[in-house]
Structure formats: structure tokens, C-alpha cells
Scaffold this active site. Structure first.
Site, PDB file in Angstrom:
ATOM      1  CD  GLU A   1     -47.720 -83.904 -56.016  1.00  0.00           C
ATOM      2  OE1 GLU A   1     -48.035 -82.702 -56.059  1.00  0.00           O
ATOM      3  OE2 GLU A   1     -46.559 -84.314 -55.878  1.00  0.00           O
TER       4      GLU A   1
ATOM      5  CE  LYS B   1     -52.083 -82.266 -51.791  1.00  0.00           C
ATOM      6  NZ  LYS B   1     -52.118 -83.179 -52.913  1.00  0.00           N
TER       7      LYS B   1
ATOM      8  NE  ARG C   1     -55.549 -72.594 -52.396  1.00  0.00           N
ATOM      9  CZ  ARG C   1     -54.984 -73.719 -52.847  1.00  0.00           C
ATOM     10  NH1 ARG C   1     -54.703 -73.853 -54.116  1.00  0.00           N
ATOM     11  NH2 ARG C   1     -54.690 -74.688 -52.036  1.00  0.00           N
TER      12      ARG C   1
HETATM   13  P1  ATP Z   1     -52.401 -78.022 -51.632  1.00  0.00           P
HETATM   14  O1  ATP Z   1     -52.433 -76.588 -52.017  1.00  0.00           O
HETATM   15  O2  ATP Z   1     -53.236 -78.352 -50.446  1.00  0.00           O
HETATM   16  O3  ATP Z   1     -51.027 -78.599 -51.541  1.00  0.00           O
HETATM   17  P2  ATP Z   1     -52.628 -79.063 -54.192  1.00  0.00           P
HETATM   18  O4  ATP Z   1     -53.156 -78.115 -55.182  1.00  0.00           O
HETATM   19  O5  ATP Z   1     -51.175 -79.272 -54.230  1.00  0.00           O
HETATM   20  O6  ATP Z   1     -53.162 -78.745 -52.769  1.00  0.00           O
HETATM   21  P3  ATP Z   1     -53.518 -81.305 -55.580  1.00  0.00           P
HETATM   22  O7  ATP Z   1     -53.557 -82.707 -55.127  1.00  0.00           O
HETATM   23  O8  ATP Z   1     -52.579 -80.928 -56.646  1.00  0.00           O
HETATM   24  O9  ATP Z   1     -53.273 -80.460 -54.304  1.00  0.00           O
HETATM   25  O10 ATP Z   1     -54.971 -80.797 -55.939  1.00  0.00           O
HETATM   26  C1  ATP Z   1     -55.901 -81.522 -56.684  1.00  0.00           C
HETATM   27  C2  ATP Z   1     -56.936 -80.579 -57.190  1.00  0.00           C
HETATM   28  O11 ATP Z   1     -57.618 -79.954 -56.108  1.00  0.00           O
HETATM   29  C3  ATP Z   1     -56.343 -79.486 -58.047  1.00  0.00           C
HETATM   30  O12 ATP Z   1     -57.143 -79.326 -59.191  1.00  0.00           O
HETATM   31  C4  ATP Z   1     -56.402 -78.280 -57.162  1.00  0.00           C
HETATM   32  O13 ATP Z   1     -56.544 -77.104 -57.908  1.00  0.00           O
HETATM   33  C5  ATP Z   1     -57.640 -78.560 -56.311  1.00  0.00           C
HETATM   34  N1  ATP Z   1     -57.530 -77.870 -55.016  1.00  0.00           N
HETATM   35  C6  ATP Z   1     -56.524 -77.954 -54.130  1.00  0.00           C
HETATM   36  N2  ATP Z   1     -56.749 -77.142 -53.080  1.00  0.00           N
HETATM   37  C7  ATP Z   1     -57.931 -76.524 -53.306  1.00  0.00           C
HETATM   38  C8  ATP Z   1     -58.707 -75.554 -52.597  1.00  0.00           C
HETATM   39  N3  ATP Z   1     -58.312 -75.048 -51.420  1.00  0.00           N
HETATM   40  N4  ATP Z   1     -59.876 -75.145 -53.146  1.00  0.00           N
HETATM   41  C9  ATP Z   1     -60.299 -75.653 -54.317  1.00  0.00           C
HETATM   42  N5  ATP Z   1     -59.615 -76.556 -55.036  1.00  0.00           N
HETATM   43  C10 ATP Z   1     -58.439 -76.995 -54.544  1.00  0.00           C
HETATM   44 MG    MG Z   2     -51.013 -79.150 -56.731  1.00  0.00          MG
END
Ligand code: ATP
Ligand code: MG
Length: 562
Positions: free
Chosen positions: A37, A272, A262
């Protein structure tokens, strides 16, 4: 990515599953996507997902799309899209297509109409609060909305009016009609479209209704013919909804979602939302502050793409949550840089040393290996003069017996040069050591009869006449505790380590380092690995410490984990 890098990756449940499916002929090729995102910068957790998605597709002869999951116009910005592309490229990956969930807004709208026309979605005119209250709990079923059984034609007309901008925010939502008694709350008539009169970075004011994450994600996967939609465990409970939507819509392909744990790393935060706070409240300099766990931050700190890929491969992919010690990340960097970073001499906290028997005004150019274990890196000449800088803590006046650096009357070898003896310690009025007077042994130079003469210690140095005075920034953990976000009653920013940045303004570097270009990386002998900061200029060099030579944190972390 080299093929050896791929084949050295250990097996995991996702690879094993895909391999079986490919071997049984279920797929001709594997297509994955990385779906950020664009509401912030990528962090090291995202790297785990990137490496996994690209590795699976590459290994089984397919490709990976970069898909911006841009369904929430309130928080998404073009600068984040640009930064994400730069970071994925920097990690060493090339996506096949750059896609955006917003590219599919027309199709998603048609899919929504399809559900409505088939009696599988309805417009609920209740407010958000009421809908939330009616959702029920884990132990109690939800309550059906009074609008649930309204005629499809009515819902269609309302949805079309919503799309046309005739209704204000909050006047209604589109909900999938699934099962208000489902044990999985995600299936209790989830909201799939909302009214939001807000311009979108890509579609401008074309839309004033936006699909939910759940409605956009699986359908986008299907439109792009993604075979495996790899995501983190928090989406496991969304999978039944993911599958329900795909089964009830006329989508062009049938992707499958697989969840993995994760990445968590101690002494930092990987979310984020929290990283945004660190930036917006000024706890760090910006998204690329070298203390940040963002890819932009650790890149500026001096991490290499190779070290991050190695790290992601080493930690593997599982279904169970764990916390990886920060030191594992650092070890991967050290291992990568040790193999290739050229060696240089630099003095961080200088102490003047005068070689009393070295002729004044003379310069002796000494041969120095650029990488002692790798002769291919060749040699360079370093200047020796009568006055040099050494590290303050390489001298101790009241030295214990096992102190093998310089002490009054003691001998030490100067790296790449000769043996010196400390004859005299000069102090200021306050009793601080300001200068050392030493004599050198000409016979102990390379090529001389005494070249092999052994002394216990070797120290680094820089010619005072040639030294490049430089700002050096040393970094420590950004937080003082292993899990800064663990305690809900304490704001995580209260755990910030006040000593996470130390700026040394008069480090002395070997000549030539002022010319080091962006992207260069050096081992400063006996100190660690250092890179020029992007803001470094020849007339005002600035170096960042990427990582120390040895791990001072592993012991601490062990203590914490016991
Ligand atoms: P955050 O938890 O930091 O806000 P998010 O999941 O909202 O991260 P996205 O931009 O939606 O951020 O994530 C893009 C991809 O990265 C998704 O498939 C998510 O599952 C993966 N992702 C995010 N954080 C992690 C992590 N700590 N370890 C592994 N994969 C991750
Ligand atoms: Mg997300």
C-alpha cells in the site's frame, strides 16, 4: 539473482507446495505479486515478502508483478509509489508489470453489480457504528441488517447513485450477503464498498466510492492471473472471504492465498504506522534516517542488497511467529562486506603522535594491501610522516598487563609500517594527554631484517599532514528495549535510545577517502564498515558507520532472551 543464490535457499512449506503443484502439472508457470500500500516506505519486513514472492516465481519459471494496493485515497501518495519502486529495484528485483488496484476500479465496480444482481450484496443505509455493533463477537452471532433482504433492483439503483456522487459520505455501504452467523467474523456480511468523496492520486475525482481491501485484493489477483497470493498470517482469517468472492464472481483465473509469518526484529518496530510516527514527530530525520529499519534507511546506513537477500534466505519462511535478533541482520552485512570491502585506515577520535626520529618534512610512501585476504584487490600507497594520528583509546597511561596497545615505554606496530616505542607522554595543564612522543625502529620496516620482529599489538594511524578531516556518524539501536511496542500502557517512542546517534566531527581519514563516491563501502581497519553519506561532498565528507567489526550486541540479546 544468481542461480546459486536460489538453489542455496532452504526448503519451506510454500516452496514444497508449489513444487508439488508444478510437478503434478497444475500450473504451467507461477505468477506472484508484491502488493504494497503506497502509504509509507518499505521496511525490512517487506523485504522478506519481496524476496519470497520473487524467488518463488523465478524458481518455477514465472514472474512477479508489483501491485500498488491503492484503495484508500486518504493515505496514499505518489512519492511513496516512487520510493517503493526504487527500493524493490535496489534489492535486485525486476517486476514484470507495474499494476495498481486502481487500474481495476471499473472491473471491480462491475463485479460489485454482479453480486448485487445475484442477490449476493446489498446497500446498507445504517451508519458505521451500528454495523459494527451488529457484527457480533467470537461467541455471539451477528444481527442481520434491516436492509439485508431489500430487492436487488433497489440496491443496484442506490449503488449507481453512490457511484454518480449523489450520496454523501456515510450514507450507505455495499455489503456482501454471506452469513451473519458465520463463526468467522470476516464472513458476516463484510463491507465491500464505501462512499468517500476524496480525490485519488491516480484516478483523480473519477470515483467517489472505493472498494475495501478485501474486495480489491483477491479480484486484482485474479485479473492479473496471479497463481499464488502470498501474504502474512493476519490475513489467514480473511482467506474464506477471499475464496468466497472468487467463487461468486466471473473472474478470469483462480488464485490461491497462502499465509506465512511476518518478520519481526528486536530493538526496532516494523509497522508503517509506527514508522510514520517516528518520521512525523521528528524522532528521526526522515524515512531514510540510517537508524530506521526502512530499506531507504538501511541503504543509507550502508546495508547491501546482497546482505538483505541473504538475511531473508537465512531466516526462512514458516507459519509460526518469531523475533529475529537484530544481530542476525548485522552478521549478514558483515559477512558480505568482509568479503569485498576494501580496507582503509581512519582514526575516529584522534590523538597526536610525533615520531621524534622521523625526518621533518619527509613523506615515506608505504605499500598497503587493499584486502589482505584478496590479493586481486591490489595495493595502494599510504603516506607516513613525522606527525600522525592514532586512536585515543589505543593509548593508556595506566595500562593493565594485558593491554597490548600503546603505553608509556611500550612498543606497538603501526599497521603497514613499523614498530614504535612510546618515549614520552605530553600533557596539558589539566593533566590530559595531548601528544605522544615515540621513536620508530627503521629495521622493523617491511623488507628490513627486523620486519618479522613480533610485538603484541598493531594499531592503525593516519598521517597528520595528509588526513582528511571528516564527520563520522555512529549508530546504535533505535530503541533501548527488545520489544518497544510490547507494553500497551507505554508509548513505544518512550523507549527510543537517546544515544542512537553519535556524531564525531573530527575523524581523520586516509587520503583519497574524500573522493569516495556514493555507493562505495570500506572497512576502516579495526573499527568497522563505513560508507559515504549521500550528502557527503569532497570538501565536506560525511561517513556513516554501517556496522561494527564485531558483534557487541549478541551477548546482550542472549541475556534478554533468557
Ligand atoms: P505494516 O504492517 O508495516 O503497516 P502492511 O502490511 O500494512 O505493513 P503493506 O504495504 O500492506 O504493508 O504490505 C505489503 C506486503 O508486505 C503484504 O503482503 C504484507 O503482508 C507484507 N509485509 C508487511 N510487513 C511484513 C513483515 N513484517 N514481514 C513480512 N511481510 C510483511
Ligand atoms: Mg497492509
Amino acid at each position: 539473482m544468481s542461480s546459486t543464490e536460489q538453489s542455496s535457499a532452504p526448503n519451506n512449506f510454500i516452496r514444497n507446495r508449489i513444487r508439488k503443484e508444478v510437478e503434478s502439472g497444475q500450473y504451467d508457470q507461477i505468477v506472484t505479486r508484491f502488493p504494497p500500500e503506497p502509504n509509507g516506505y518499505l521496511h525490512i519486513g517487506h523485504a522478506k515478502s519481496i524476496v519470497l514472492n520473487f524467488a518463488m516465481a523465478a524458481e518455477f519459471g514465472g514472474y512477479t508483478n508489483l501491485r500498488f494496493d491503492d484503495t484508500n485515497p486518504a493515505r496514499e501518495e505518489q512519492r511513496f509509489i516512487d520510493a517503493i519502486k526504487e527500493d524493490v529495484s535496489w534489492l535486485g528485483y525486476q517486476w514484470k508489470n507495474e499494476c495498481h488496484a486502481s487500474d481495476y476500479f471499473d472491473t471491480l465496480y462491475d463485479y460489485a453489480l454482479h453480486l448485487i444482481d445475484n442477490g449476493l450484496a446489498y446497500i446498507d443505509e445504517q451508519d458505521g457504528e451500528t454495523i459494527r455493533e451488529q457484527r457480533g463477537t467470537l461467541t455471539e452471532p451477528g444481527t442481520e441488517s434491516p436492509f439485508r433482504d431489500r430487492p436487488a433492483a433497489e440496491s443496484r439503483a442506490l449503488f449507481e447513485r453512490m457511484r454518480a456522487g449523489e450520496l454523501p459520505d456515510g450514507a450507505g455501504v455495499l455489503r456482501a450477503k454471506i452469513d451473519m452467523a458465520a463463526p468467522n467474523i470476516n464472513l458476516r456480511d463484510p463491507v465491500i464498498y464505501r462512499i468517500r468523496h476524496q480525490a485519488h492520486p491516480r484516478t483523480g475525482t473519477d470515483w467517489c466510492i472505493y472498494p475495501s481491501y478485501d474486495f480489491a485484493h483477491g479480484q486484482s489477483d485474479a485479473i492479473e492471473h496471479i497463481t499464488h497470493s502470498l501474504c502474512t498470517l493476519e490475513f489467514e482469517d480473511h482467506r474464506p472471504l477471499y475464496d468466497w468472492l472468487l467463487e461468486h464472481l466471473p473472474v478470469p483465473s483462480r488464485p490461491h492465498q497462502i499465509e506465512f509469518a511476518r518478520l519481526n526484529i528486536d530493538f526496532t518496530v516494523l509497522s508503517k504506522r509506527r514508522l510514520t510516527r517516528l518520521v512525523e514527530e521528528g524522532h528521526v530525520e526522515g524515512w531514510d534516517d540510517p537508524r530506521m529499519p526502512t530499506l531507504a534507511g538501511i541503504r543509507r546506513r550502508g546495508f547491501t542488497p546482497q546482505s538483505i537477500r541473504n538475511f531473508c534466505t537465512e531466516i526462512g519462511v514458516t507459519k509460526s511467529e518469531s523475533v529475529i535478533p537484530y544481530s542476525v541482520l548485522e552478521r549478514n552485512l558483515r559477512d558480505d562486506l568482509n568479503a569485498r570491502a576494501p580496507r582503509r585506515m581512519a582514526v575516529l577520535r584522534p590523538l597526536k603522535l610525533v615520531l621524534t626520529n622521523f625526518p621533518e618534512g619527509e613523506v615515506e610512501w608505504l605499500q598497503a594491501a587493499n584486502h589482505p585476504q584478496n590479493p586481486d584487490q591490489g595495493t595502494r600507497k599510504v603516506p607516513m610522516t613525522r606527525e600522525i594520528w592514532i586512536e585515543q583509546d589505543d593509548f593508556l597511561e595506566q595500562a593493565p598487563r594485558k593491554f597490548f596497545r600503546l603505553k608509556p615505554g611500550g612498543e606497538v606496530r603501526l599497521r603497514n609500517a613499523f614498530i614504535i616505542k612510546c618515549d614520552e607522554v605530553i600533557k596539558d595543564a589539566a593533566g590530559n594527554v595531548v601528544e605522544l612522543h615515540c621513536s620508530f625502529d627503521p629495521e622493523s620496516r617491511s623488507g628490513q631484517p627486523g620486519a618479522d620482529r613480533k610485538v603484541k599489538g598493531t594499531i592503525h594511524w593516519v598521517s597528520a599532514a595528509h588526513a582528511v578531516k571528516t564527520e563520522v556518524r555512529l549508530y546504535d539501536r533505535l530503541f533501548r528495549v527488545p520489544n518497544p511496542a510490547a507494553d500497551k500502557n507505554v508509548d513505544f517512542v518512550d523507549h527510543i535510545n537517546p544515544d542512537s546517534l553519535e556524531v564525531l566531527d573530527s575523524a581523520m581519514l586516509e587520503p583519497g577517502l574524500d573522493q569516495a563516491g556514493h555507493g562505495a563501502c570500506f572497512q576502516f581497519e579495526r573499527l568497522g564498515y563505513f560508507v559515504p553519506d549521500p550528502a557527503s561532498r569532497p570538501d565536506k565528507p560525511v561517513f556513516n558507520q554501517a556496522v561494527t567489526l564485531r558483534d557487541t550486541w549478541a551477548k546482550l540479546e542472549k541475556a534478554f532472551s533468557q
